[in-house]
Design a protein around this motif. Structure first.
Motif, PDB file in Angstrom:
ATOM      1  N   THR A 122     -30.682-141.500  25.994  1.00 23.21           N
ATOM      2  CA  THR A 122     -30.750-140.106  26.441  1.00 23.21           C
ATOM      3  C   THR A 122     -32.035-139.449  25.956  1.00 23.21           C
ATOM      4  OG1 THR A 122     -28.346-139.908  26.515  1.00 23.21           O
ATOM      5  CG2 THR A 122     -29.599-137.866  26.341  1.00 23.21           C
ATOM      6  N   ASN A 145     -24.455-152.022  37.997  1.00 25.41           N
ATOM      7  CA  ASN A 145     -24.825-151.571  36.653  1.00 25.41           C
ATOM      8  C   ASN A 145     -24.214-150.193  36.411  1.00 25.41           C
ATOM      9  OD1 ASN A 145     -25.998-151.069  34.188  1.00 25.41           O
ATOM     10  ND2 ASN A 145     -28.054-151.687  34.814  1.00 25.41           N
ATOM     11  N   THR A 146     -22.905-150.176  36.289  1.00 21.50           N
ATOM     12  CA  THR A 146     -22.176-148.912  36.207  1.00 21.50           C
ATOM     13  C   THR A 146     -22.504-148.126  34.950  1.00 21.50           C
ATOM     14  OG1 THR A 146     -20.258-150.079  35.301  1.00 21.50           O
ATOM     15  CG2 THR A 146     -20.278-149.682  37.690  1.00 21.50           C
ATOM     16  N   SER A 147     -22.844-148.800  33.852  1.00 19.31           N
ATOM     17  CA  SER A 147     -23.184-148.045  32.639  1.00 19.31           C
ATOM     18  C   SER A 147     -24.489-147.263  32.846  1.00 19.31           C
ATOM     19  CB  SER A 147     -23.279-148.965  31.416  1.00 19.31           C
ATOM     20  OG  SER A 147     -24.264-149.953  31.596  1.00 19.31           O
ATOM     21  N   ILE A 149     -25.652-146.213  35.799  1.00 20.64           N
ATOM     22  CA  ILE A 149     -25.334-145.151  36.766  1.00 20.64           C
ATOM     23  C   ILE A 149     -24.616-143.996  36.072  1.00 20.64           C
ATOM     24  CG2 ILE A 149     -23.991-144.588  38.830  1.00 20.64           C
ATOM     25  CD1 ILE A 149     -24.643-147.492  39.802  1.00 20.64           C
ATOM     26  N   ARG A 150     -23.673-144.312  35.182  1.00 19.89           N
ATOM     27  CA  ARG A 150     -22.961-143.256  34.439  1.00 19.89           C
ATOM     28  C   ARG A 150     -23.927-142.441  33.579  1.00 19.89           C
ATOM     29  NH1 ARG A 150     -18.982-147.139  33.652  1.00 19.89           N
ATOM     30  NH2 ARG A 150     -19.730-147.560  31.556  1.00 19.89           N
ATOM     31  N   LEU A 151     -24.869-143.132  32.903  1.00 22.34           N
ATOM     32  CA  LEU A 151     -25.844-142.418  32.081  1.00 22.34           C
ATOM     33  C   LEU A 151     -26.665-141.477  32.953  1.00 22.34           C
ATOM     34  CD1 LEU A 151     -27.523-141.896  29.483  1.00 22.34           C
ATOM     35  CD2 LEU A 151     -28.991-143.785  30.217  1.00 22.34           C
ATOM     36  N   TYR A 152     -27.176-141.982  34.069  1.00 24.04           N
ATOM     37  CA  TYR A 152     -28.012-141.144  34.929  1.00 24.04           C
ATOM     38  C   TYR A 152     -27.207-139.986  35.526  1.00 24.04           C
ATOM     39  CZ  TYR A 152     -31.502-144.823  34.445  1.00 24.04           C
ATOM     40  OH  TYR A 152     -32.396-145.718  33.945  1.00 24.04           O
ATOM     41  N   GLU A 153     -25.982-140.233  35.933  1.00 24.58           N
ATOM     42  CA  GLU A 153     -25.164-139.141  36.468  1.00 24.58           C
ATOM     43  C   GLU A 153     -24.897-138.083  35.399  1.00 24.58           C
ATOM     44  OE1 GLU A 153     -21.876-141.347  38.198  1.00 24.58           O
ATOM     45  OE2 GLU A 153     -22.796-141.185  40.195  1.00 24.58           O
ATOM     46  N   LYS A 154     -24.697-138.519  34.161  1.00 21.28           N
ATOM     47  CA  LYS A 154     -24.525-137.572  33.054  1.00 21.28           C
ATOM     48  C   LYS A 154     -25.784-136.716  32.878  1.00 21.28           C
ATOM     49  CE  LYS A 154     -24.782-138.250  28.379  1.00 21.28           C
ATOM     50  NZ  LYS A 154     -24.662-139.045  27.181  1.00 21.28           N
ATOM     51  N   LYS A 156     -27.575-135.667  35.292  1.00 20.87           N
ATOM     52  CA  LYS A 156     -27.710-134.870  36.526  1.00 20.87           C
ATOM     53  C   LYS A 156     -28.513-135.551  37.634  1.00 20.87           C
ATOM     54  CE  LYS A 156     -25.581-131.357  34.582  1.00 20.87           C
ATOM     55  NZ  LYS A 156     -24.232-131.657  34.269  1.00 20.87           N
ATOM     56  N   SER A 162     -27.175-145.722  48.843  1.00 19.42           N
ATOM     57  CA  SER A 162     -26.483-146.830  48.179  1.00 19.42           C
ATOM     58  C   SER A 162     -26.551-148.081  49.049  1.00 19.42           C
ATOM     59  CB  SER A 162     -25.030-146.447  47.878  1.00 19.42           C
ATOM     60  OG  SER A 162     -24.379-146.050  49.055  1.00 19.42           O
TER      61      SER A 162
END
Length: 183
Positions: A122, A145-147, A149-154, A156, A162
């Protein structure tokens, strides 16, 4: 845990490049997206080329002993570049206008496996995007790579496209974008 962050505008040290390539190898070796030694060498060559692009910015994180434990880099995206050409073909004209007219290409973010979840990713992300003179930032990451994607979505980022296949690859990617506040 003492972590030292540094912003680097010019990659002028072979030892730094070697450290980044070594960390890159460790990161991918520990993931479900294993890459070969040749992939790491290609990454090093590519990073060397990218470092001469307009707007190049590299951020690093080192532990208290000076060992490289994370990095992030990118540069100004332009129509004559490989990523732009291969992504823009999936966009309608108004989407190119919205996302790709004045953008920063967020190329890579990597944190050593033993440091994941500690906020280093972060911090590197925020440092890399801080005070950029562009309207948007764009990136691609593997659909699985869902981890990431989750970081980037967090942070914003939005999934803009897709199920993208890049030339010569059978791995599906998502394209993500983020609106930036120009300084």
């Amino acid at each position: 845990m003492g972590v030292n962050f540094e912003e680097i505008a010019e990659l002028d040290s072979n030892s730094l490049l070697d450290d980044i390539v070594s960390l890159y190898s460790r990161i991918w070796d520990s993931s479900m997206f294993r890459q070969s030694q040749k992939d790491a060498e290609t990454f090093g060559i590519t990073l060397g080329k990218h470092s001469s692009r307009e707007g190049f910015k590299l951020c690093t994180a080192r532990d208290a002993d000076g060992e490289l434990i994370g990095f992030a880099y990118g540069y100004r995206g332009m129509p004559d570049q490989w990523w732009y050409r291969n992504v823009s073909r999936f966009f309608l004209t108004h989407e190119i206008d919205e996302w790709m007219l004045d953008y920063f290409e967020f190329v890579e973010l990597g944190v050593g496996p033993e440091y994941r979840g500690s906020g280093i990713g972060t911090a590197l992300h925020n440092m890399l995007l801080d005070n950029l003179p562009y309207r948007t930032a764009m990136l691609s990451t593997q659909t699985e790579n869902t981890s990431a994607i989750r970081l980037y979505e967090k942070m914003k980022w939005l999934v803009v496209k897709s199920n993208i296949l890049f030339p010569g690859s059978d791995v599906s990617y998502v394209i993500m974008g983020k609106k930036l506040a120009k300084p």
